[in-house]
Design an enzyme around this catalytic site. Sequence first.
Site, mmCIF file in Angstrom:
data_model
loop_
_atom_site.group_PDB
_atom_site.id
_atom_site.type_symbol
_atom_site.label_atom_id
_atom_site.label_comp_id
_atom_site.label_asym_id
_atom_site.label_seq_id
_atom_site.Cartn_x
_atom_site.Cartn_y
_atom_site.Cartn_z
ATOM 1 N N GLU A 127 -2.673 -4.600 2.945
ATOM 2 C CA GLU A 127 -3.427 -3.912 1.870
ATOM 3 C C GLU A 127 -4.717 -4.647 1.531
ATOM 4 O O GLU A 127 -5.751 -4.023 1.272
ATOM 5 C CB GLU A 127 -2.530 -3.805 0.627
ATOM 6 C CG GLU A 127 -3.155 -3.108 -0.550
ATOM 7 C CD GLU A 127 -3.475 -1.646 -0.274
ATOM 8 O OE1 GLU A 127 -2.543 -0.846 -0.133
ATOM 9 O OE2 GLU A 127 -4.680 -1.315 -0.195
ATOM 10 N N VAL A 130 -8.643 -4.283 3.199
ATOM 11 C CA VAL A 130 -9.693 -3.295 2.915
ATOM 12 C C VAL A 130 -9.877 -3.156 1.409
ATOM 13 O O VAL A 130 -8.927 -2.875 0.679
ATOM 14 C CB VAL A 130 -9.347 -1.912 3.516
ATOM 15 C CG1 VAL A 130 -10.488 -0.929 3.270
ATOM 16 C CG2 VAL A 130 -9.058 -2.013 5.005
ATOM 17 N N GLY A 185 -17.441 -16.934 -3.532
ATOM 18 C CA GLY A 185 -16.294 -16.692 -2.649
ATOM 19 C C GLY A 185 -16.157 -15.242 -2.206
ATOM 20 O O GLY A 185 -15.105 -14.806 -1.760
ATOM 21 N N LYS A 203 -13.220 -2.653 8.384
ATOM 22 C CA LYS A 203 -12.491 -1.931 7.338
ATOM 23 C C LYS A 203 -12.520 -0.429 7.595
ATOM 24 O O LYS A 203 -11.515 0.271 7.389
ATOM 25 C CB LYS A 203 -13.101 -2.258 5.973
ATOM 26 C CG LYS A 203 -12.914 -3.720 5.581
ATOM 27 C CD LYS A 203 -13.760 -4.078 4.383
ATOM 28 C CE LYS A 203 -13.561 -5.515 3.947
ATOM 29 N NZ LYS A 203 -14.562 -5.962 2.983
HETATM 30 N N1 HSE Z 1 -16.578 -10.542 2.561
HETATM 31 C C1 HSE Z 1 -15.814 -9.440 2.097
HETATM 32 C C2 HSE Z 1 -16.674 -8.616 1.142
HETATM 33 C C3 HSE Z 1 -14.579 -9.950 1.417
HETATM 34 O O1 HSE Z 1 -17.708 -9.114 0.701
HETATM 35 O O2 HSE Z 1 -16.329 -7.489 0.867
HETATM 36 C C4 HSE Z 1 -13.572 -8.895 1.133
HETATM 37 O O3 HSE Z 1 -13.108 -8.287 2.299
#
Ligand code: HSE
Length: 436
Positions: A127, A130, A185, A203
Amino acid sequence: MREVKVGLCGLGTVGSGVFNVVSRNLEAINTRSNCQISIAQVGCRRDNKDCDMSAVNITRDIFDVAKNPDIDIVVELIGGTTVALELVMLSLENGKHVVTANKALIAEHGMAIFAYAESRGLMVCYEAAVAGGIPIIKALREGLSANRINWLAGIINGTTNFILSEMDTKGREFADVLSEAQAKGYAEADPTFDVEGIDASHKLAILASIAFSMPLSLDGLFTDGITQLEPQDVAYARELGYVIKHLGIARRSASGIELRVHPTLVPERSLIAGVSDVSNAIMVNADAVGTTLFYGPGAGAEPTASAVIADIVDIARVLDSYPDSWVPPLGCHSSVLQECTLMAIEDVETSFYIRFSALDKPGVLSDITKIMGDTGISIEAIIQREQPAGERYVNVIILTNVTKEKCLNEAVAQIEQLETVRGQVSFIRVEYLDQL
Ligand code: HSE
């Protein structure tokens, strides 16, 4: 209550989020799963200062977790597709169920992983792969299982949405916002995955596979990122009543399936245009329900942990039931998944935003509108921007009606040949998304 022992591999942004949310909400998690869940072992290269590890069994070798006979569920949060694949396969070999947040791993190796898990009577849940904290996999696989899905379109990369929002509303520089996304992060270990659209393409492949019951594959998926996007296009789009969003779009039509990831102009009054910061939003259009919109945080430690832990709870709830009663990884049994014809981007039909620099003299615009007419493209709006005194060239921006991309390419090639046009013609696709 049945004990369920979890082995957590990886203690970075998401791993620490999982560790802390499990510690904080353990009572509620146990009540909901009707099991006694514990993190029995953590495999990580180094401790994380955000986690109190004093009472935890730690190993520096993640493969210890996969081989630990006490562990029921291995949570893979190390990222990448090499060691992570080895870890997942070894975990399955050792009879562990697997939870992962790794979209690259699922998009590239999902079919092999699911087949192996099925042969071993084990579950693989993803889960968190995505849209971070939004339960979109569950929504597509279960909540919308009555429907034939026509299309879905979404903001599925939080980092790019954060960058575009900051560029749009605060006029900030791309590189500066990207550094902030990394510090928070949100970004991948290699942020080119975010800004080049690769993360979103992983995704989208997963969403499309569930939506259209087709095997996971990245072949034929058109991918473009936001690195070529110029601040002036963000500003011109606003002037025209649009916002630029980085979208993943999957659409089923009589000609096949469209799978594409690219910057897109959307009307500023649409709901998706208002999705800012690190948020994600996915619109799903289906025959029975109509159009739905799923919105929430798309990245970050605890939103992603929320999805990881929901998978742990889902597994814990059915651990002792018969595998045929489990929801299949892609929403239907692997034997009924069907390969679909993917459309080439040149055959996709959309509207376009076009920008180029043309000499400011009589007849130039009529040459351009003639090219558009000859290539079968109808113009929706056209604006010419004044330039500073002494500048002989002006910026021309055109919005077209819906046309095939190959017609647009032909028009662009002809416009670029004009002596009165300087440099390249840039274009961005436009989507109206049912105006929701
Ligand atoms: N690097 C991804 C983003 C993290 O910025 O959406 C989450 O999948």
